[in-house]
Design a protein around this motif. Structure first.
Motif, PDB file in Angstrom:
ATOM      1  N   LEU A  94       0.860  -1.186   0.000  1.00 31.20           N
ATOM      2  CA  LEU A  94       0.000   0.000   0.000  1.00 31.20           C
ATOM      3  C   LEU A  94       0.892   1.230   0.000  1.00 31.20           C
ATOM      4  N   VAL A  95       0.686   2.103  -1.004  1.00 27.66           N
ATOM      5  CA  VAL A  95       1.478   3.339  -1.085  1.00 27.66           C
ATOM      6  C   VAL A  95       0.553   4.501  -0.706  1.00 27.66           C
ATOM      7  N   PRO A  96       0.790   5.173   0.438  1.00 29.52           N
ATOM      8  CA  PRO A  96      -0.061   6.295   0.848  1.00 29.52           C
ATOM      9  C   PRO A  96      -0.022   7.430  -0.168  1.00 29.52           C
ATOM     10  N   LEU A  97      -1.188   7.983  -0.467  1.00 34.49           N
ATOM     11  CA  LEU A  97      -1.296   9.085  -1.417  1.00 34.49           C
ATOM     12  C   LEU A  97      -1.802  10.332  -0.714  1.00 34.49           C
ATOM     13  N   SER A  98      -1.462  11.481  -1.268  1.00 35.55           N
ATOM     14  CA  SER A  98      -1.935  12.757  -0.736  1.00 35.55           C
ATOM     15  C   SER A  98      -2.374  13.633  -1.905  1.00 35.55           C
ATOM     16  N   PHE A  99      -3.467  14.367  -1.696  1.00 28.14           N
ATOM     17  CA  PHE A  99      -3.996  15.250  -2.737  1.00 28.14           C
ATOM     18  C   PHE A  99      -4.035  16.693  -2.253  1.00 28.14           C
ATOM     19  N   ASP A 100      -3.114  17.070  -1.411  1.00 28.47           N
ATOM     20  CA  ASP A 100      -3.066  18.434  -0.886  1.00 28.47           C
ATOM     21  C   ASP A 100      -2.862  19.436  -2.014  1.00 28.47           C
ATOM     22  N   GLY A 101      -3.760  20.432  -2.029  1.00 29.23           N
ATOM     23  CA  GLY A 101      -3.644  21.463  -3.065  1.00 29.23           C
ATOM     24  C   GLY A 101      -3.990  20.971  -4.442  1.00 29.23           C
ATOM     25  N   GLY A 102      -4.567  19.765  -4.539  1.00 26.30           N
ATOM     26  CA  GLY A 102      -4.939  19.220  -5.841  1.00 26.30           C
ATOM     27  C   GLY A 102      -3.824  18.451  -6.523  1.00 26.30           C
ATOM     28  N   ASP A 103      -2.625  18.485  -5.956  1.00 25.81           N
ATOM     29  CA  ASP A 103      -1.492  17.761  -6.542  1.00 25.81           C
ATOM     30  C   ASP A 103      -1.355  16.393  -5.892  1.00 25.81           C
ATOM     31  N   LEU A 104      -1.116  15.382  -6.697  1.00 24.99           N
ATOM     32  CA  LEU A 104      -0.957  14.019  -6.202  1.00 24.99           C
ATOM     33  C   LEU A 104       0.493  13.773  -5.803  1.00 24.99           C
ATOM     34  N   SER A 105       0.662  13.378  -4.536  1.00 24.00           N
ATOM     35  CA  SER A 105       1.992  12.999  -4.047  1.00 24.00           C
ATOM     36  C   SER A 105       1.878  11.663  -3.326  1.00 24.00           C
ATOM     37  N   TYR A 106       3.000  11.065  -2.989  1.00 23.45           N
ATOM     38  CA  TYR A 106       2.957   9.724  -2.379  1.00 23.45           C
ATOM     39  C   TYR A 106       4.052   9.580  -1.335  1.00 23.45           C
ATOM     40  N   GLY A 107       3.852   8.576  -0.455  1.00 21.84           N
ATOM     41  CA  GLY A 107       4.814   8.293   0.600  1.00 21.84           C
ATOM     42  C   GLY A 107       5.481   6.943   0.390  1.00 21.84           C
ATOM     43  N   GLU A 108       6.121   6.453   1.454  1.00 23.28           N
ATOM     44  CA  GLU A 108       6.816   5.172   1.387  1.00 23.28           C
ATOM     45  C   GLU A 108       5.806   4.022   1.395  1.00 23.28           C
ATOM     46  N   PRO A 109       6.037   2.966   0.621  1.00 21.95           N
ATOM     47  CA  PRO A 109       5.106   1.836   0.571  1.00 21.95           C
ATOM     48  C   PRO A 109       5.089   1.037   1.881  1.00 21.95           C
ATOM     49  N   VAL A 110       3.906   0.528   2.222  1.00 21.03           N
ATOM     50  CA  VAL A 110       3.730  -0.320   3.408  1.00 21.03           C
ATOM     51  C   VAL A 110       3.490  -1.745   2.921  1.00 21.03           C
ATOM     52  N   HIS A 111       4.270  -2.681   3.442  1.00 20.09           N
ATOM     53  CA  HIS A 111       4.175  -4.066   2.992  1.00 20.09           C
ATOM     54  C   HIS A 111       3.244  -4.855   3.906  1.00 20.09           C
ATOM     55  N   LEU A 112       2.273  -5.526   3.308  1.00 18.68           N
ATOM     56  CA  LEU A 112       1.370  -6.419   4.053  1.00 18.68           C
ATOM     57  C   LEU A 112       1.424  -7.794   3.391  1.00 18.68           C
ATOM     58  N   GLY A 113       2.518  -8.523   3.644  1.00 17.24           N
ATOM     59  CA  GLY A 113       2.650  -9.878   3.107  1.00 17.24           C
ATOM     60  C   GLY A 113       1.851 -10.865   3.938  1.00 17.24           C
ATOM     61  N   LYS A 114       1.699 -12.055   3.414  1.00 21.32           N
ATOM     62  CA  LYS A 114       0.906 -13.053   4.125  1.00 21.32           C
ATOM     63  C   LYS A 114       1.531 -13.428   5.462  1.00 21.32           C
ATOM     64  N   ASN A 115       2.857 -13.269   5.585  1.00 26.91           N
ATOM     65  CA  ASN A 115       3.509 -13.589   6.849  1.00 26.91           C
ATOM     66  C   ASN A 115       3.374 -12.466   7.877  1.00 26.91           C
ATOM     67  N   ASP A 116       2.945 -11.285   7.436  1.00 29.33           N
ATOM     68  CA  ASP A 116       2.768 -10.145   8.344  1.00 29.33           C
ATOM     69  C   ASP A 116       1.364 -10.107   8.952  1.00 29.33           C
ATOM     70  N   LEU A 117       0.466 -10.917   8.418  1.00 31.30           N
ATOM     71  CA  LEU A 117      -0.950 -10.829   8.804  1.00 31.30           C
ATOM     72  C   LEU A 117      -1.346 -12.004   9.684  1.00 31.30           C
ATOM     73  N   GLY A 118      -2.302 -11.714  10.613  1.00 36.94           N
ATOM     74  CA  GLY A 118      -2.806 -12.774  11.484  1.00 36.94           C
ATOM     75  C   GLY A 118      -4.167 -13.279  11.050  1.00 36.94           C
ATOM     76  N   MET A 119      -4.903 -12.421  10.299  1.00 39.07           N
ATOM     77  CA  MET A 119      -6.227 -12.831   9.822  1.00 39.07           C
ATOM     78  C   MET A 119      -6.664 -11.851   8.725  1.00 39.07           C
ATOM     79  N   VAL A 120      -7.427 -12.360   7.765  1.00 40.32           N
ATOM     80  CA  VAL A 120      -7.974 -11.533   6.685  1.00 40.32           C
ATOM     81  C   VAL A 120      -9.463 -11.851   6.544  1.00 40.32           C
ATOM     82  N   GLU A 121     -10.263 -10.798   6.359  1.00 38.96           N
ATOM     83  CA  GLU A 121     -11.711 -10.976   6.155  1.00 38.96           C
ATOM     84  C   GLU A 121     -12.087 -10.264   4.853  1.00 38.96           C
ATOM     85  N   ALA A 122     -12.339 -11.046   3.815  1.00 40.77           N
ATOM     86  CA  ALA A 122     -12.647 -10.488   2.499  1.00 40.77           C
ATOM     87  C   ALA A 122     -14.157 -10.359   2.317  1.00 40.77           C
TER      88      ALA A 122
END
Length: 346
Positions: free
Chosen positions: A244-272
């Motif tokens: 997941l890469v955080p996005l920002s639309f401040d002032g109408g301009d699209l910017s982004y932050g550092e990606p967050v990794h959510l691999g299957k080994n990082d998760l304890g449960m998923v509800e789809a």
């Protein structure tokens, strides 16, 4: 005094009540007959009488006849109600001259029957022998007001319906335009470029636009406030892996932050679920709810992009189902509802 030709449209009319007139005449005639019969029985004919007595008897008889047949005088009584006046009998009266109008029933101890009057600021009009005078008055003027009110209400309803239809058409047209724009929009292209740029091996991931919304309650006492917070992400996914890469639309301009990794080994449960996926940590605490939907239109500052991603949303739904099975199986979860209940206890 105006005539009825310039008093507007006729609204109602009340005629003489012939049944009441004949009934009261018959009652008076019967009563007079009883009195005459009693007088004859008490003073049998044959005795000489004076001229004065004859004249007096004749006068009494004439008065009695006038009293008996007096109701017949009202056979021509009528009321005609117009928009700006009332014709009483044959004489027209403007409403602004009559002023406030009311009806009054009067009964005294010297009469078998009561009298009905139409009271105005000019005089009282005897409407005893007019059928349904008050009813026709109300029908003429109060129903007219009601009909005008209903007409106005109908106009408001029609205008309201037209306004809703026009608004629907405008919104529909706008959404259609936004959807067409979003099919290959610059925002969608930027999401793909960001994924390729900041996600390790981004070329091998499917890129999509995702959002997160969170409602919080605040305030105190009798005041309760609600606050909705919004987050935006460039979503990069492939079997068993998610960024997941955080996005920002401040002032109408699209910017982004550092990606967050959510691999299957990082998760304890998923509800789809349909349209969204809930991710939990190893302690089964809620990390976030991520929405990846087909249609995103630029409605306001909280919905800042035009992105149509039907294929990407369907692919993410399949990815979430597969990730849920894999993560939950690896963590020994067979019942998500029971697992969440157990986590709340801890």
């Amino acid at each position: 005094m105006p005539d009825k030709t310039n008093m507007g449209r006729k609204l109602a009319q009340a005629h003489a009540n012939m049944g009441k007139i004949l009934f009261r005449t018959a009652i008076r005639l019967t009563l007079a007959g009883v009195i005459v019969f009693a007088g004859i029985r008490g003073n049998p004919p044959g005795k000489p009488v004076s001229i004065l007595a004859v004249l007096l008897a004749t006068l009494i008889a004439l008065i009695a006849l006038a009293w008996v047949f007096f109701p017949l005088v009202h056979c021509g009584d009528q009321l005609a109600f117009y928009e700006t006046g009332i014709v009483i009998g044959k004489r027209p009266w403007p409403l602004n001259q009559l002023g406030k109008i009311s009806f009054m029933d009067v009964k005294n101890n010297y009469s078998l029957f009561g009298q009905t009057y139409m009271c105005t600021e000019i005089r009282r009009f005897n409407v005893t022998y007019i059928k349904d005078a008050k009813k026709n008055f109300n029908r003429a003027y109060f129903n007219e007001i009601k009909e005008k009110g209903e007409s106005i209400m109908t106009q408001y309803i029609v205008i309201g319906v037209i306004a809703v239809v026009v608004l629907f058409v405008i919104v529909y047209i706008k959404m259609s335009i936004d959807e067409k724009k979003g099919a290959n929009s610059p925002e969608k292209q930027k999401i793909q470029d960001i994924v390729k740029k900041v996600v390790p091996g981004g070329e091998s991931y499917t890129a999509a636009y995702g959002t997160r919304e969170e409602l919080t309650l605040g305030g105190g006492g009798r005041t309760v406030t609600t606050t909705t917070s919004y987050w935006y992400y460039a979503v990069a996914f492939k079997p068993g892996d998610l960024y997941l890469v955080p996005l920002s639309f401040d002032g109408g301009d699209l910017s982004y932050g550092e990606p967050v990794h959510l691999g299957k080994n990082d998760l304890g449960m998923v509800e789809a679920k349909k349209g969204y996926t809930i991710f939990y940590d190893k302690d089964r605490k809620d990390i976030m709810t991520l929405y990846v939907v087909e249609s995103n239109t630029k409605d306001d500052k909280y919905h800042p992009v035009n992105i149509q991603q039907k294929e990407e949303a369907e692919a993410f739904a399949q990815f979430s189902q597969a990730l849920m099975r894999e993560v939950n199986s690896a963590n020994g979860i067979t019942d998500i509802k029971a697992a969440k209940k157990e986590a709340r206890k801890n």
